[in-house]
Design a protein around this motif. Structure first.
Motif, PDB file in Angstrom:
ATOM      1  N   ASP A  30       0.858  -1.195   0.000  1.00 38.09           N
ATOM      2  CA  ASP A  30       0.000   0.000   0.000  1.00 38.09           C
ATOM      3  C   ASP A  30       0.893   1.243   0.000  1.00 38.09           C
ATOM      4  OD1 ASP A  30      -1.916   1.931   0.291  1.00 38.09           O
ATOM      5  OD2 ASP A  30      -2.963   0.961   1.957  1.00 38.09           O
ATOM      6  N   PRO A  31       1.454   1.605  -1.162  1.00 38.65           N
ATOM      7  CA  PRO A  31       2.392   2.726  -1.235  1.00 38.65           C
ATOM      8  C   PRO A  31       1.836   4.047  -0.726  1.00 38.65           C
ATOM      9  CG  PRO A  31       2.439   1.455  -3.266  1.00 38.65           C
ATOM     10  CD  PRO A  31       1.284   0.951  -2.466  1.00 38.65           C
ATOM     11  N   GLU A  32       0.552   4.297  -0.959  1.00 38.57           N
ATOM     12  CA  GLU A  32      -0.036   5.556  -0.496  1.00 38.57           C
ATOM     13  C   GLU A  32      -0.032   5.639   1.025  1.00 38.57           C
ATOM     14  OE1 GLU A  32      -1.122   8.388  -1.601  1.00 38.57           O
ATOM     15  OE2 GLU A  32      -0.671   8.026  -3.701  1.00 38.57           O
ATOM     16  N   ALA A  33      -0.403   4.538   1.681  1.00 37.72           N
ATOM     17  CA  ALA A  33      -0.381   4.514   3.146  1.00 37.72           C
ATOM     18  C   ALA A  33       1.049   4.620   3.650  1.00 37.72           C
ATOM     19  CB  ALA A  33      -1.038   3.241   3.670  1.00 37.72           C
ATOM     20  N   ALA A  34       1.987   3.971   2.945  1.00 37.40           N
ATOM     21  CA  ALA A  34       3.392   4.056   3.330  1.00 37.40           C
ATOM     22  C   ALA A  34       3.886   5.497   3.265  1.00 37.40           C
ATOM     23  CB  ALA A  34       4.238   3.169   2.410  1.00 37.40           C
ATOM     24  N   TYR A  35       3.498   6.199   2.191  1.00 35.56           N
ATOM     25  CA  TYR A  35       3.909   7.597   2.068  1.00 35.56           C
ATOM     26  C   TYR A  35       3.294   8.462   3.156  1.00 35.56           C
ATOM     27  CZ  TYR A  35       4.371  12.351   0.405  1.00 35.56           C
ATOM     28  OH  TYR A  35       4.630  13.692   0.335  1.00 35.56           O
ATOM     29  N   ALA A  61       9.286   6.537  -0.317  1.00 35.55           N
ATOM     30  CA  ALA A  61       7.874   6.186  -0.223  1.00 35.55           C
ATOM     31  C   ALA A  61       7.057   6.958  -1.254  1.00 35.55           C
ATOM     32  CB  ALA A  61       7.358   6.463   1.185  1.00 35.55           C
ATOM     33  N   ALA A  62       7.378   8.228  -1.455  1.00 33.23           N
ATOM     34  CA  ALA A  62       6.692   9.033  -2.462  1.00 33.23           C
ATOM     35  C   ALA A  62       6.942   8.475  -3.860  1.00 33.23           C
ATOM     36  CB  ALA A  62       7.151  10.486  -2.382  1.00 33.23           C
ATOM     37  N   TYR A  63       8.170   8.041  -4.109  1.00 29.68           N
ATOM     38  CA  TYR A  63       8.523   7.457  -5.407  1.00 29.68           C
ATOM     39  C   TYR A  63       7.720   6.183  -5.652  1.00 29.68           C
ATOM     40  CZ  TYR A  63      11.428   5.092  -8.931  1.00 29.68           C
ATOM     41  OH  TYR A  63      11.871   4.433 -10.050  1.00 29.68           O
ATOM     42  N   ALA A  64       7.611   5.341  -4.628  1.00 26.02           N
ATOM     43  CA  ALA A  64       6.852   4.093  -4.761  1.00 26.02           C
ATOM     44  C   ALA A  64       5.382   4.367  -5.032  1.00 26.02           C
ATOM     45  CB  ALA A  64       7.002   3.251  -3.496  1.00 26.02           C
ATOM     46  N   ALA A  65       4.871   5.473  -4.499  1.00 28.02           N
ATOM     47  CA  ALA A  65       3.462   5.835  -4.695  1.00 28.02           C
ATOM     48  C   ALA A  65       3.231   6.609  -5.990  1.00 28.02           C
ATOM     49  CB  ALA A  65       2.969   6.665  -3.508  1.00 28.02           C
ATOM     50  N   GLY A  66       4.290   6.856  -6.758  1.00 22.74           N
ATOM     51  CA  GLY A  66       4.145   7.599  -8.002  1.00 22.74           C
ATOM     52  C   GLY A  66       4.007   9.097  -7.809  1.00 22.74           C
ATOM     53  N   ARG A  67       4.374   9.592  -6.614  1.00 24.77           N
ATOM     54  CA  ARG A  67       4.319  11.040  -6.330  1.00 24.77           C
ATOM     55  C   ARG A  67       5.696  11.638  -6.639  1.00 24.77           C
ATOM     56  NH1 ARG A  67       0.450  12.978  -2.597  1.00 24.77           N
ATOM     57  NH2 ARG A  67      -1.177  11.477  -2.084  1.00 24.77           N
ATOM     58  N   PHE A  68       5.956  11.830  -7.916  1.00 24.54           N
ATOM     59  CA  PHE A  68       7.309  12.166  -8.348  1.00 24.54           C
ATOM     60  C   PHE A  68       7.769  13.550  -7.898  1.00 24.54           C
ATOM     61  CE2 PHE A  68       5.752   9.111 -11.645  1.00 24.54           C
ATOM     62  CZ  PHE A  68       6.482   8.034 -11.182  1.00 24.54           C
ATOM     63  N   GLU A  69       6.870  14.518  -7.868  1.00 20.59           N
ATOM     64  CA  GLU A  69       7.241  15.855  -7.392  1.00 20.59           C
ATOM     65  C   GLU A  69       7.652  15.787  -5.922  1.00 20.59           C
ATOM     66  OE1 GLU A  69       7.792  18.633  -8.670  1.00 20.59           O
ATOM     67  OE2 GLU A  69       6.685  18.870 -10.552  1.00 20.59           O
ATOM     68  N   ARG A  98      11.467  16.449  -4.218  1.00 23.46           N
ATOM     69  CA  ARG A  98      11.698  17.406  -3.134  1.00 23.46           C
ATOM     70  C   ARG A  98      12.365  16.736  -1.938  1.00 23.46           C
ATOM     71  NH1 ARG A  98       6.882  18.303  -2.156  1.00 23.46           N
ATOM     72  NH2 ARG A  98       6.679  17.039  -0.268  1.00 23.46           N
ATOM     73  N   GLU A  99      11.827  15.581  -1.538  1.00 27.21           N
ATOM     74  CA  GLU A  99      12.361  14.898  -0.354  1.00 27.21           C
ATOM     75  C   GLU A  99      13.769  14.365  -0.589  1.00 27.21           C
ATOM     76  OE1 GLU A  99      11.067  14.964   2.494  1.00 27.21           O
ATOM     77  OE2 GLU A  99       9.009  15.581   2.097  1.00 27.21           O
ATOM     78  N   LEU A 100      14.010  13.771  -1.760  1.00 28.43           N
ATOM     79  CA  LEU A 100      15.328  13.185  -2.018  1.00 28.43           C
ATOM     80  C   LEU A 100      16.393  14.257  -2.255  1.00 28.43           C
ATOM     81  CD1 LEU A 100      14.341  10.099  -4.215  1.00 28.43           C
ATOM     82  CD2 LEU A 100      15.119  10.121  -1.831  1.00 28.43           C
ATOM     83  N   ARG A 101      16.010  15.378  -2.830  1.00 27.18           N
ATOM     84  CA  ARG A 101      16.974  16.481  -2.962  1.00 27.18           C
ATOM     85  C   ARG A 101      17.371  17.014  -1.593  1.00 27.18           C
ATOM     86  NH1 ARG A 101      13.773  19.542  -7.868  1.00 27.18           N
ATOM     87  NH2 ARG A 101      14.768  18.434  -9.633  1.00 27.18           N
ATOM     88  N   THR A 102      16.366  17.120  -0.715  1.00 37.67           N
ATOM     89  CA  THR A 102      16.660  17.576   0.651  1.00 37.67           C
ATOM     90  C   THR A 102      17.550  16.571   1.370  1.00 37.67           C
ATOM     91  OG1 THR A 102      14.536  18.732   0.767  1.00 37.67           O
ATOM     92  CG2 THR A 102      15.636  18.259   2.843  1.00 37.67           C
ATOM     93  N   ALA A 103      17.250  15.283   1.209  1.00 32.93           N
ATOM     94  CA  ALA A 103      18.062  14.248   1.842  1.00 32.93           C
ATOM     95  C   ALA A 103      19.492  14.278   1.313  1.00 32.93           C
ATOM     96  CB  ALA A 103      17.445  12.877   1.576  1.00 32.93           C
ATOM     97  N   ARG A 104      19.634  14.506   0.025  1.00 33.73           N
ATOM     98  CA  ARG A 104      20.979  14.572  -0.561  1.00 33.73           C
ATOM     99  C   ARG A 104      21.752  15.755   0.001  1.00 33.73           C
ATOM    100  NH1 ARG A 104      22.320  15.841  -6.936  1.00 33.73           N
ATOM    101  NH2 ARG A 104      24.518  15.164  -6.912  1.00 33.73           N
ATOM    102  N   ASP A 161      14.823   9.008 -12.548  1.00 31.98           N
ATOM    103  CA  ASP A 161      13.587   8.332 -12.941  1.00 31.98           C
ATOM    104  C   ASP A 161      12.361   9.180 -12.594  1.00 31.98           C
ATOM    105  OD1 ASP A 161      12.646   6.081 -14.320  1.00 31.98           O
ATOM    106  OD2 ASP A 161      11.984   5.131 -12.457  1.00 31.98           O
ATOM    107  N   CYS A 162      12.448   9.957 -11.530  1.00 31.18           N
ATOM    108  CA  CYS A 162      11.361  10.892 -11.214  1.00 31.18           C
ATOM    109  C   CYS A 162      11.200  11.926 -12.323  1.00 31.18           C
ATOM    110  CB  CYS A 162      11.643  11.588  -9.884  1.00 31.18           C
ATOM    111  SG  CYS A 162      11.420  10.548  -8.431  1.00 31.18           S
ATOM    112  N   GLU A 163      12.310  12.377 -12.876  1.00 28.90           N
ATOM    113  CA  GLU A 163      12.238  13.321 -13.993  1.00 28.90           C
ATOM    114  C   GLU A 163      11.534  12.676 -15.183  1.00 28.90           C
ATOM    115  OE1 GLU A 163      12.795  16.331 -13.787  1.00 28.90           O
ATOM    116  OE2 GLU A 163      14.372  16.744 -12.317  1.00 28.90           O
ATOM    117  N   ARG A 164      11.830  11.415 -15.419  1.00 29.47           N
ATOM    118  CA  ARG A 164      11.122  10.680 -16.479  1.00 29.47           C
ATOM    119  C   ARG A 164       9.631  10.614 -16.170  1.00 29.47           C
ATOM    120  NH1 ARG A 164      12.289   4.919 -17.582  1.00 29.47           N
ATOM    121  NH2 ARG A 164      10.843   5.354 -19.287  1.00 29.47           N
ATOM    122  N   GLY A 165       9.311  10.296 -14.910  1.00 30.40           N
ATOM    123  CA  GLY A 165       7.913  10.178 -14.513  1.00 30.40           C
ATOM    124  C   GLY A 165       7.137  11.473 -14.700  1.00 30.40           C
ATOM    125  N   LEU A 166       7.846  12.585 -14.635  1.00 28.13           N
ATOM    126  CA  LEU A 166       7.220  13.896 -14.817  1.00 28.13           C
ATOM    127  C   LEU A 166       7.249  14.346 -16.282  1.00 28.13           C
ATOM    128  CD1 LEU A 166       8.646  15.645 -11.629  1.00 28.13           C
ATOM    129  CD2 LEU A 166       6.249  15.029 -12.050  1.00 28.13           C
TER     130      LEU A 166
END
Length: 270
Positions: free
Chosen positions: A30-35, A58-66, A70-76, A90-95
């Motif tokens: 349940d990716p949405e619940a995970a996110y 978790a956002a990536y798994a749920a298809g929430r690419f934006e 944001r989260e992975l850039r902050t983590a980086r 791959d998020c850029e591809r998804g968008l």
């Protein structure tokens, strides 16, 4: 992760850790619940890189690419790690931005990734080229000694599966089937779905299951029969009543006729 959470108060750390555990358990089912859980953790521990990383994945798994970007850039920025560069691409591809995915694949930081990370970036870049209609270029970008590797690592099956997809997109169907078979043989966990693609089955397509309540049907049938019997009985009684009425009327008519005849006989004849 546990070490990172030591910077929080005890109560907050407990709440955040519980959200992260729930996110991990729900990621595949349940990716949405995970996110939702990971985002709740990030709201309470937004300055911890590993927590933002979890929210991004978790956002990536749920298809929430934006949200994932944001989260992975902050983590980086917080951790200084480039390990998720392929996911960012791959998020850029998804968008719908394959050019940006290729730009990320060409950055010097990619060379610092481990072998699995570099292979993953090549797979994403090949997908971006297919998005741009460059099927043959995608095939070439995946070629290399790693394809013929004897490695049992997951990246090997993923690479062969991606190569089969690129060959198929380029119209090289025979070669695509051969590499898909190799990918299916190497994929012991079913992660790539190569075996399903060989048989033409889609694991997401399942026949709708219709459940019949046989007991309820039986009761309905009995009720229906009882109703019919009752109607038949009423009909029969009605019919008998009708016959009795007719017999009574016939009897009355007969008696009236006899009385009339007797009256005629009793009158004097001229």
């Amino acid at each position: 992760m546990r070490s990172d959470l030591l910077t929080l108060s005890k109560d907050t750390a407990v709440v955040v850790s519980r959200h992260l555990v729930a996110a991990g358990r729900l990621m595949d089912t349940d990716p949405e619940a995970a996110y939702a859980h990971a985002a709740a953790a990030a709201r309470r521990a937004g300055r911890i890189g590993s927590v933002r990383e979890a929210a991004g994945l978790a956002a990536y798994a749920a298809g929430r690419f934006e949200d994932a970007l944001r989260e992975l850039r902050t983590a980086r920025r917080l951790t200084g790690s480039d390990v998720h560069l392929p996911v960012l691409a791959d998020c850029e591809r998804g968008l719908g931005r394959p050019e940006r995915a290729l730009d990320l694949a060409a950055t010097p930081e990619v060379a610092r990734l481990d072998l699995a990370g570099r292979i993953e970036m090549r797979i994403v870049a090949a997908g971006a080229r297919q998005d741009l209609g460059q099927a043959e270029a995608a095939v070439v970008s995946l070629q290399g000694p790693e394809l013929d590797s004897k490695s049992r690592e997951p990246w090997h099956a993923r690479l062969m599966s991606a190569y089969a997809d690129a060959l198929e997109a380029a119209g090289r169907h025979g070669e695509a089937q051969a590499w898909l078979q190799r990918a299916a043989a190497a994929d012991t966990t079913g992660e790539t779905g190569a075996a399903d693609r060989l048989t033409g089955e889609d694991p997401d397509d399942q026949d709708d299951v219709v459940v019949y309540d046989l007991l309820e049907d039986s009761e309905d049938s009995e009720d229906s029969e009882d109703s019919e019997d009752s109607e038949d009985s009423e009909g029969s009684e009605g019919s008998e009543g009708s016959e009795d009425s007719e017999d009574s009327e016939d009897s009355e008519d007969s008696e009236d006729a006899e009385d009339a005849e007797d009256a005629e006989d009793s009158q004097p004849r001229s």
